[in-house]
Motif scaffolding. Structure first.
Motif, mmCIF file in Angstrom:
data_model
loop_
_atom_site.group_PDB
_atom_site.id
_atom_site.type_symbol
_atom_site.label_atom_id
_atom_site.label_comp_id
_atom_site.label_asym_id
_atom_site.label_seq_id
_atom_site.Cartn_x
_atom_site.Cartn_y
_atom_site.Cartn_z
ATOM 1 N N PHE A 283 -16.095 -17.780 -41.178
ATOM 2 C CA PHE A 283 -15.858 -18.034 -42.600
ATOM 3 C C PHE A 283 -16.926 -17.360 -43.457
ATOM 4 O O PHE A 283 -16.630 -16.789 -44.512
ATOM 5 N N ARG A 284 -18.168 -17.405 -42.981
ATOM 6 C CA ARG A 284 -19.254 -16.812 -43.762
ATOM 7 C C ARG A 284 -19.159 -15.284 -43.769
ATOM 8 O O ARG A 284 -19.540 -14.638 -44.749
ATOM 9 N N ALA A 285 -18.641 -14.712 -42.689
ATOM 10 C CA ALA A 285 -18.424 -13.260 -42.677
ATOM 11 C C ALA A 285 -17.336 -12.871 -43.679
ATOM 12 O O ALA A 285 -17.450 -11.860 -44.379
ATOM 13 N N PHE A 286 -16.289 -13.679 -43.749
ATOM 14 C CA PHE A 286 -15.236 -13.419 -44.723
ATOM 15 C C PHE A 286 -15.776 -13.562 -46.149
ATOM 16 O O PHE A 286 -15.424 -12.774 -47.045
ATOM 17 N N GLU A 287 -16.653 -14.522 -46.352
ATOM 18 C CA GLU A 287 -17.307 -14.668 -47.654
ATOM 19 C C GLU A 287 -18.104 -13.415 -47.990
ATOM 20 O O GLU A 287 -18.082 -12.933 -49.140
ATOM 21 N N GLN A 288 -18.793 -12.849 -46.997
ATOM 22 C CA GLN A 288 -19.551 -11.622 -47.221
ATOM 23 C C GLN A 288 -18.634 -10.463 -47.591
ATOM 24 O O GLN A 288 -18.987 -9.611 -48.419
ATOM 25 N N VAL A 393 -10.557 -7.403 -34.394
ATOM 26 C CA VAL A 393 -12.007 -7.491 -34.574
ATOM 27 C C VAL A 393 -12.487 -8.568 -33.619
ATOM 28 O O VAL A 393 -12.122 -9.740 -33.750
ATOM 29 N N LEU A 394 -13.311 -8.196 -32.640
ATOM 30 C CA LEU A 394 -13.580 -9.045 -31.483
ATOM 31 C C LEU A 394 -15.070 -9.203 -31.215
ATOM 32 O O LEU A 394 -15.822 -8.229 -31.243
ATOM 33 N N SER A 395 -15.478 -10.411 -30.900
ATOM 34 C CA SER A 395 -16.866 -10.694 -30.546
ATOM 35 C C SER A 395 -17.256 -10.040 -29.224
ATOM 36 O O SER A 395 -16.485 -10.052 -28.257
ATOM 37 N N VAL A 410 -17.985 -6.841 -32.563
ATOM 38 C CA VAL A 410 -18.966 -7.353 -33.514
ATOM 39 C C VAL A 410 -19.834 -8.414 -32.858
ATOM 40 O O VAL A 410 -19.464 -9.019 -31.845
ATOM 41 N N ASN A 411 -21.014 -8.628 -33.460
ATOM 42 C CA ASN A 411 -21.886 -9.724 -33.061
ATOM 43 C C ASN A 411 -21.626 -10.892 -34.011
ATOM 44 O O ASN A 411 -21.832 -10.761 -35.219
ATOM 45 N N GLY A 417 -22.505 -7.628 -40.589
ATOM 46 C CA GLY A 417 -21.887 -6.704 -39.646
ATOM 47 C C GLY A 417 -20.406 -7.011 -39.447
ATOM 48 O O GLY A 417 -19.572 -6.089 -39.376
ATOM 49 N N MET A 418 -20.058 -8.290 -39.382
ATOM 50 C CA MET A 418 -18.644 -8.651 -39.249
ATOM 51 C C MET A 418 -17.867 -8.278 -40.508
ATOM 52 O O MET A 418 -16.730 -7.803 -40.432
#
Length: 467
Positions: A283-288, A393-395, A410-411, A417-418
């Motif tokens: 969720f925080r990556a999407f916020e970014q 998009v995969l960890s 992604v990390n 980065g995500m």
């Protein structure tokens, strides 16, 4: 060829095995139908002592016998909710900070394994091969041996096996690994998991490990026992998923979603509600993404489907509250009268309905903090439209990352980065998307669910129990 006996914590119902379930249920039921046999384990019910001790409930479906038992409240609390999911699960997923160890829960874990093994012995025939699944049942082979069972017994670990320094955080770690050494064959999802197990044997059990020279197989010796290990990457049936996703793409639920998006790009995520899945970080990556690339505000929606699981375990209640709070906070920042950035759905959907939603999305966002394999990543790829595929998009911490080289890796600890990977995926030209899709589909077809199942059983059947 003898029958196959499958042992798992939960037994899928005959209805589930006919297509509504995934992974373990579909894979092992196919093998059971071919060889005939028994699927044994917990029914999912908490029952009285009288009912629990009455013996397995048997249900026949063709050549397969479903044999289930109920657990008493005490056994459920100690074996399942306690040691399995409050100790083993967090530690095996590198979350020592969330782990709890209680001696009585560990004693209950071993007691229930011994009790289950005793119940199964009455169903075993001399030529049967036994295949045990996952972390709930680590001591199961040891308990069967104590009952005098000499049949070949294999074990497959569906979750990661932690590095030795992580495993040492469980006080009875040596007893657990000694119990694992009672199996004839242990299968891991990845080479890293296998190496971690070997590392423990060599460094902490004065054991020895020798490669067999055949693929990723090895022979290990420790605690006076000899066993085989191997890497067996669980997969999916990609062409079956593709066909089902296409068939469902014109159903009402898909049409409703497309209409509600009003032309916006769609990012799909589907996970059990679990702290190992990296949901808050996602969720925080999407916020970014919305913060750093304002052109996407109002033009992309994240749909997160997270069915509840283990809702009576405190840490799962906490992750649900945290995730709901993050969704509300981010939506509060970026929503408009006609736009909600995150659609968070805390409910369960039919598997084939999910496949059709995957097909409609431009990005599959799969970012666990640690995962044995993660079949959602594979299902996402398989469900895509070959003429206009989405991007995965995969960890890097998903077992599937070693196979799906066409994904953007992604990390999950790097929100920026995500977000950059999401931007790349959203802007990716069709030719590159097609190339990445073909690369991933080639990998899925090479190691599909049938290959996983058949290769493990072939190796297990080839072994003879050593005296």
């Amino acid at each position: 060829m003898g029958r196959l006996i499958v042992v798992s914590n939960r037994v899928a119902t005959p209805t589930e095995t006919k297509g509504s379930a995934g992974g373990l249920a579909v894979g092992v039921f196919g093998a059971l139908k071919d060889a005939g046999g028994v699927w044994f384990g917990w029914s999912g019910d908490v029952v009285s002592e009288t009912v629990a001790n009455a013996g397995p409930v048997l249900e026949q479906e063709g050549s397969v016998t479903f044999a289930t038992v109920g657990l008493t409240r005490k056994d459920y609390d100690q074996y399942y909710r306690g040691f399995s999911n409050a100790t083993l699960w967090p530690v095996f997923h590198y979350r020592n900070d969330l782990a709890r160890y209680e001696r009585d829960e560990y004693a209950g874990y071993r007691r229930v394994n011994a009790w289950l093994a005793h119940k199964l012995t009455k169903l075993i025939e001399p030529d049967d091969v036994i295949w045990v699944h996952d972390y709930h049942l680590i001591p199961f082979a040891e308990a069967l041996r104590a009952e005098g069972v000499t049949n070949p017994i294999g074990f497959f670990l569906h979750i990661p096996f932690p590095a030795p320094q992580i495993l040492l955080n469980i006080p009875p770690h040596e007893e657990l690994v000694k119990s694992l050494c009672c199996y004839d064959l242990i299968g891991f999802q990845t080479r890293n998991d296998q190496v971690a197990f070997h590392d423990y044997l060599v460094r902490h059990a004065r054991g020895e490990v020798t490669d067999t020279g055949e693929g990723e197989g090895a022979v290990a010796s420790a605690f006076g026992r000899t066993l085989h290990t191997g890497v067996y990457r669980i997969g999916v049936f990609p062409d079956e998923i593709a066909e089902q996703a296409k068939r469902y793409e014109s159903r009402q639920h898909v049409l409703d979603l497309k209409q509600s998006l009003e032309g916006r790009k769609l990012i799909m995520s589907v996970d059990r509600l679990d702290y190992s899945k990296g949901l808050v970080e996602r969720f925080r990556a999407f916020e970014q993404l919305l913060e750093r690339a304002p052109e996407w505000r109002g033009n992309v929606t994240l749909v997160q489907i997270a069915p509840p699981t283990r809702s009576d375990v405190d840490t799962y209640q906490q992750i649900r509250q945290e995730l709901e709070g993050e969704a509300g906070r981010i939506n509060g920042r970026f929503s408009a009268l006609d736009y909600t950035p995150i659609r968070y759905l805390n409910q369960r959907y039919d598997r084939w309905k999910l496949m059709s939603l995957f097909r409609e999305s431009q990005i599959g966002f799969v970012t666990p903090l640690h995962d044995g394999m993660n079949l959602v990543a594979k299902e996402y790829v398989a469900a895509q439209n070959p003429d206009d595929p989405g991007v995965l998009v995969l960890s890097i911490f998903a077992g599937a990352a070693a196979e799906l080289s066409g994904a953007l890796l992604v990390n999950p600890h790097d929100a920026i980065g995500m977000s950059e990977a999401l931007q790349q995926a959203l802007a990716m030209p069709l030719a590159e998307r097609k190339a990445r899709y073909e690369t991933n589909m080639t990998a899925l077809r090479k190691n599909d669910l049938g290959v996983w199942r058949d290769s493990f059983l072939r190796d297990l059947r080839s072994l003879k129990r050593e005296a």
